[in-house]
Design a protein around this motif. Structure first.
Motif, PDB file in Angstrom:
ATOM      1  N   TYR A  95      52.853  55.999 -61.715  1.00  0.00           N
ATOM      2  CA  TYR A  95      53.296  54.676 -61.276  1.00  0.00           C
ATOM      3  C   TYR A  95      52.933  53.614 -62.325  1.00  0.00           C
ATOM      4  O   TYR A  95      53.739  52.752 -62.647  1.00  0.00           O
ATOM      5  CB  TYR A  95      52.661  54.355 -59.922  1.00  0.00           C
ATOM      6  CG  TYR A  95      52.919  52.968 -59.412  1.00  0.00           C
ATOM      7  CD1 TYR A  95      54.129  52.620 -58.852  1.00  0.00           C
ATOM      8  CD2 TYR A  95      51.917  51.992 -59.479  1.00  0.00           C
ATOM      9  CE1 TYR A  95      54.370  51.335 -58.369  1.00  0.00           C
ATOM     10  CE2 TYR A  95      52.139  50.716 -58.998  1.00  0.00           C
ATOM     11  CZ  TYR A  95      53.364  50.398 -58.451  1.00  0.00           C
ATOM     12  OH  TYR A  95      53.588  49.125 -57.975  1.00  0.00           O
ATOM     13  N   LEU A  96      51.708  53.686 -62.863  1.00  0.00           N
ATOM     14  CA  LEU A  96      51.234  52.690 -63.825  1.00  0.00           C
ATOM     15  C   LEU A  96      51.822  52.877 -65.218  1.00  0.00           C
ATOM     16  O   LEU A  96      52.130  51.909 -65.903  1.00  0.00           O
ATOM     17  CB  LEU A  96      49.711  52.747 -63.931  1.00  0.00           C
ATOM     18  CG  LEU A  96      48.922  52.219 -62.755  1.00  0.00           C
ATOM     19  CD1 LEU A  96      47.445  52.510 -62.941  1.00  0.00           C
ATOM     20  CD2 LEU A  96      49.154  50.730 -62.577  1.00  0.00           C
ATOM     21  N   VAL A 146      46.024  58.020 -66.838  1.00  0.00           N
ATOM     22  CA  VAL A 146      45.483  56.661 -66.976  1.00  0.00           C
ATOM     23  C   VAL A 146      43.991  56.711 -66.662  1.00  0.00           C
ATOM     24  O   VAL A 146      43.582  57.261 -65.643  1.00  0.00           O
ATOM     25  CB  VAL A 146      46.200  55.667 -66.039  1.00  0.00           C
ATOM     26  CG1 VAL A 146      45.529  54.307 -66.073  1.00  0.00           C
ATOM     27  CG2 VAL A 146      47.672  55.546 -66.411  1.00  0.00           C
ATOM     28  N   LEU A 148      42.009  49.535 -69.033  1.00  0.00           N
ATOM     29  CA  LEU A 148      42.848  50.687 -68.723  1.00  0.00           C
ATOM     30  C   LEU A 148      43.349  51.303 -70.019  1.00  0.00           C
ATOM     31  O   LEU A 148      43.732  50.582 -70.945  1.00  0.00           O
ATOM     32  CB  LEU A 148      44.044  50.291 -67.857  1.00  0.00           C
ATOM     33  CG  LEU A 148      43.746  49.771 -66.460  1.00  0.00           C
ATOM     34  CD1 LEU A 148      45.056  49.515 -65.713  1.00  0.00           C
ATOM     35  CD2 LEU A 148      42.884  50.744 -65.675  1.00  0.00           C
ATOM     36  N   SER A 154      45.926  54.486 -71.574  1.00  0.00           N
ATOM     37  CA  SER A 154      46.961  55.486 -71.325  1.00  0.00           C
ATOM     38  C   SER A 154      46.681  56.687 -72.205  1.00  0.00           C
ATOM     39  O   SER A 154      46.362  56.545 -73.385  1.00  0.00           O
ATOM     40  CB  SER A 154      48.350  54.941 -71.674  1.00  0.00           C
ATOM     41  OG  SER A 154      48.748  53.995 -70.732  1.00  0.00           O
ATOM     42  N   TRP A 182      39.417  54.372 -57.812  1.00  0.00           N
ATOM     43  CA  TRP A 182      40.795  54.140 -57.416  1.00  0.00           C
ATOM     44  C   TRP A 182      40.909  54.290 -55.907  1.00  0.00           C
ATOM     45  O   TRP A 182      40.419  55.249 -55.337  1.00  0.00           O
ATOM     46  CB  TRP A 182      41.721  55.145 -58.096  1.00  0.00           C
ATOM     47  CG  TRP A 182      41.789  54.972 -59.579  1.00  0.00           C
ATOM     48  CD1 TRP A 182      41.076  55.662 -60.511  1.00  0.00           C
ATOM     49  CD2 TRP A 182      42.599  54.048 -60.300  1.00  0.00           C
ATOM     50  NE1 TRP A 182      41.392  55.223 -61.772  1.00  0.00           N
ATOM     51  CE2 TRP A 182      42.329  54.234 -61.672  1.00  0.00           C
ATOM     52  CE3 TRP A 182      43.527  53.083 -59.918  1.00  0.00           C
ATOM     53  CZ2 TRP A 182      42.964  53.493 -62.655  1.00  0.00           C
ATOM     54  CZ3 TRP A 182      44.155  52.344 -60.905  1.00  0.00           C
ATOM     55  CH2 TRP A 182      43.876  52.548 -62.256  1.00  0.00           C
ATOM     56  N   HIS A 228      50.269  52.796 -54.945  1.00  0.00           N
ATOM     57  CA  HIS A 228      49.780  51.519 -55.450  1.00  0.00           C
ATOM     58  C   HIS A 228      48.498  51.775 -56.224  1.00  0.00           C
ATOM     59  O   HIS A 228      47.763  52.703 -55.931  1.00  0.00           O
ATOM     60  CB  HIS A 228      49.529  50.519 -54.312  1.00  0.00           C
ATOM     61  CG  HIS A 228      50.796  49.949 -53.771  1.00  0.00           C
ATOM     62  ND1 HIS A 228      51.624  50.666 -52.948  1.00  0.00           N
ATOM     63  CD2 HIS A 228      51.378  48.747 -53.958  1.00  0.00           C
ATOM     64  CE1 HIS A 228      52.667  49.928 -52.633  1.00  0.00           C
ATOM     65  NE2 HIS A 228      52.541  48.758 -53.233  1.00  0.00           N
ATOM     66  N   ALA A 229      48.229  50.942 -57.177  1.00  0.00           N
ATOM     67  CA  ALA A 229      47.065  51.118 -58.026  1.00  0.00           C
ATOM     68  C   ALA A 229      45.999  50.097 -57.664  1.00  0.00           C
ATOM     69  O   ALA A 229      45.898  49.046 -58.266  1.00  0.00           O
ATOM     70  CB  ALA A 229      47.461  50.973 -59.486  1.00  0.00           C
TER      71      ALA A 229
END
Length: 148
Positions: free
Chosen positions: A80-81, A88, A100, A102, A127, A134-135
């Motif tokens: 999602y992110l 992530v 954050l 990647s 998290w 959703h993050a």
């Protein structure tokens, strides 16, 4: 029985296995420089190879604020992110930031940063799984007592 021993440039403080890339380990480091009261650190990635027979360092980021906690996002949150990434990673540091990163292959790229508790220790993060897709990131911080 000890399988692997690695000399680190400073104190390992947080270690997390990646849920999206088998055999990938993130290690956050922290060290207090007494003379300046500066908290420095680094981030390293290691990969288990040869069916666990060897451990190879594949990424290193030094000269960053001390890392006090690391958490990989669950695969669905990571997609999602950062849909084009392999994962992530969130890092809470000694100056109150959450960074954050990647993951692409064996490399981490900083993608976002937020100051969540300026000049305070970001001691723990996690998290949230309460809301699917959703993050949400939960944080715990410490406020240093002020001298009188």
């Amino acid at each position: 029985k000890m399988e692997h021993c690695v000399n680190m440039p400073s104190n390992p403080d947080a270690v997390e296995w990646c849920p999206t890339s088998a055999g990938l380990l993130a290690c956050g480091m922290y060290e207090l420089i007494e003379e300046t009261q500066t908290r420095v650190g680094g981030l390293q990635l290691f990969r288990l190879e040869d069916s666990g027979a060897s451990l190879r360092k594949c990424f290193e980021s030094m000269e960053i604020p001390g890392i006090l906690d690391l958490k990989w996002a669950e695969p669905e949150v990571a997609q999602y992110l950062a849909p084009d990434s392999d994962g992530v990673l969130a890092a809470g540091n000694a100056i109150g930031d959450v960074q954050l990163y990647s993951l692409r292959g064996d490399d981490l790229t900083p993608t976002a940063s937020a100051t969540v508790c300026k000049d305070q220790l970001c001691l723990a993060l996690d998290w949230s799984r309460a809301v699917p897709r959703h993050a949400n990131l939960s944080l715990t911080h410490w406020v240093a007592p002020r001298p009188c």
